[in-house]
Design a protein around this motif. Structure first.
Motif, PDB file in Angstrom:
ATOM      1  N   ARG A  95       0.864  -1.173   0.000  1.00  0.00           N
ATOM      2  CA  ARG A  95       0.000   0.000   0.000  1.00  0.00           C
ATOM      3  C   ARG A  95       0.904   1.228   0.000  1.00  0.00           C
ATOM      4  O   ARG A  95       1.824   1.311   0.828  1.00  0.00           O
ATOM      5  N   GLU A 134     -15.315   2.825  -9.709  1.00  0.00           N
ATOM      6  CA  GLU A 134     -14.303   3.158  -8.704  1.00  0.00           C
ATOM      7  C   GLU A 134     -12.908   3.096  -9.310  1.00  0.00           C
ATOM      8  O   GLU A 134     -12.555   2.128  -9.986  1.00  0.00           O
ATOM      9  N   ARG A 148      -0.889  -0.522  -4.041  1.00  0.00           N
ATOM     10  CA  ARG A 148      -2.182   0.133  -4.177  1.00  0.00           C
ATOM     11  C   ARG A 148      -2.061   1.488  -3.498  1.00  0.00           C
ATOM     12  O   ARG A 148      -1.587   1.578  -2.356  1.00  0.00           O
ATOM     13  N   ALA A 150      -3.290   4.301  -1.390  1.00  0.00           N
ATOM     14  CA  ALA A 150      -4.351   4.445  -0.387  1.00  0.00           C
ATOM     15  C   ALA A 150      -5.276   5.602  -0.757  1.00  0.00           C
ATOM     16  O   ALA A 150      -4.854   6.585  -1.382  1.00  0.00           O
ATOM     17  N   ARG A 151      -6.527   5.479  -0.376  1.00  0.00           N
ATOM     18  CA  ARG A 151      -7.543   6.472  -0.742  1.00  0.00           C
ATOM     19  C   ARG A 151      -7.138   7.901  -0.381  1.00  0.00           C
ATOM     20  O   ARG A 151      -7.251   8.805  -1.215  1.00  0.00           O
ATOM     21  N   PHE A 154      -4.603   9.054  -2.809  1.00  0.00           N
ATOM     22  CA  PHE A 154      -5.203   9.286  -4.128  1.00  0.00           C
ATOM     23  C   PHE A 154      -5.953  10.618  -4.153  1.00  0.00           C
ATOM     24  O   PHE A 154      -5.875  11.371  -5.130  1.00  0.00           O
ATOM     25  N   TYR A 155      -6.676  10.937  -3.066  1.00  0.00           N
ATOM     26  CA  TYR A 155      -7.362  12.227  -2.999  1.00  0.00           C
ATOM     27  C   TYR A 155      -6.360  13.376  -3.123  1.00  0.00           C
ATOM     28  O   TYR A 155      -6.629  14.387  -3.776  1.00  0.00           O
TER      29      TYR A 155
END
Length: 183
Positions: A95, A134, A148, A150-151, A154-155
């Motif tokens: 992550r 998504e 990946r 992380a949200r 990404f924001y």
């Protein structure tokens, strides 16, 4: 075939990983041991490493195992010079949990302590789920291993993005990476 001087299983994996000086990485890409079977290790989609159904609680041990992780055509393996043990990965093995921007470079840090600068050698790729819409952002870490994003990270990327030719893009290391279509 195992070397009698190298302990089998998790002990052997840990011993091989300790061979990496400092935060360097062992040369797993050069090791060609025989496949020794599967080991009950799962890297969950949320980044938690599990062994025999229980979380591996020691961050240092997870970091150690991550240094001998390799993806081969038949899946993910923990690899030593004499042993190759297949593990399961639900999504991606790492992550990207933080990001820094400095002098035109986006630098990511993973949950296992790897640091990568997005650019030609470490692209950012965003795939969109056809059913849900998504985004599934990832950044290349090493070999065929990805993190990946992380949200929250990404924001942050989206906030830094600019609209170009109907796409949201970010720039890093002289490269342009698309985050998706502008709606």
């Amino acid at each position: 075939m195992t070397n009698p001087a190298t302990p089998p299983g998790l002990s052997g994996v840990a011993e091989a990983a300790r061979q990496a000086p400092g935060r360097g990485l062992p040369p797993v890409h050069l090791w060609r041991p025989e496949h020794c079977g599967d080991i009950d290790i799962l890297i969950r989609a949320d980044g938690v490493w599990m062994h025999e159904g229980s979380p591996i609680g020691r961050v240092e041990l997870v970091r150690l195992f991550s240094t001998v992780l390799r993806k081969d055509p038949d899946g993910y393996h923990l690899v030593t010079p004499v042993e190759k043990l297949k593990i399961r990965v639900e999504d991606l093995p790492f992550r990207a949990v933080t990001m820094q921007a400095s002098e035109g470079v986006l630098s990511f840090t993973t949950d296992v302590g790897d640091e990568v600068e997005a650019g030609a050698d470490h692209p950012i790729i965003v795939e969109t789920d056809a059913e849900t819409g998504e985004p599934a952002p990832r950044v290349h870490v090493r070999a065929d291993l990805w993190a990946r994003i992380a949200r929250p990270v990404f924001y942050d990327l989206v906030e830094r993005a600019e609209a170009t030719d109907g796409r949201l893009v970010v720039r890093s290391g002289g490269e342009v990476f698309s985050l998706g279509d502008v709606e």
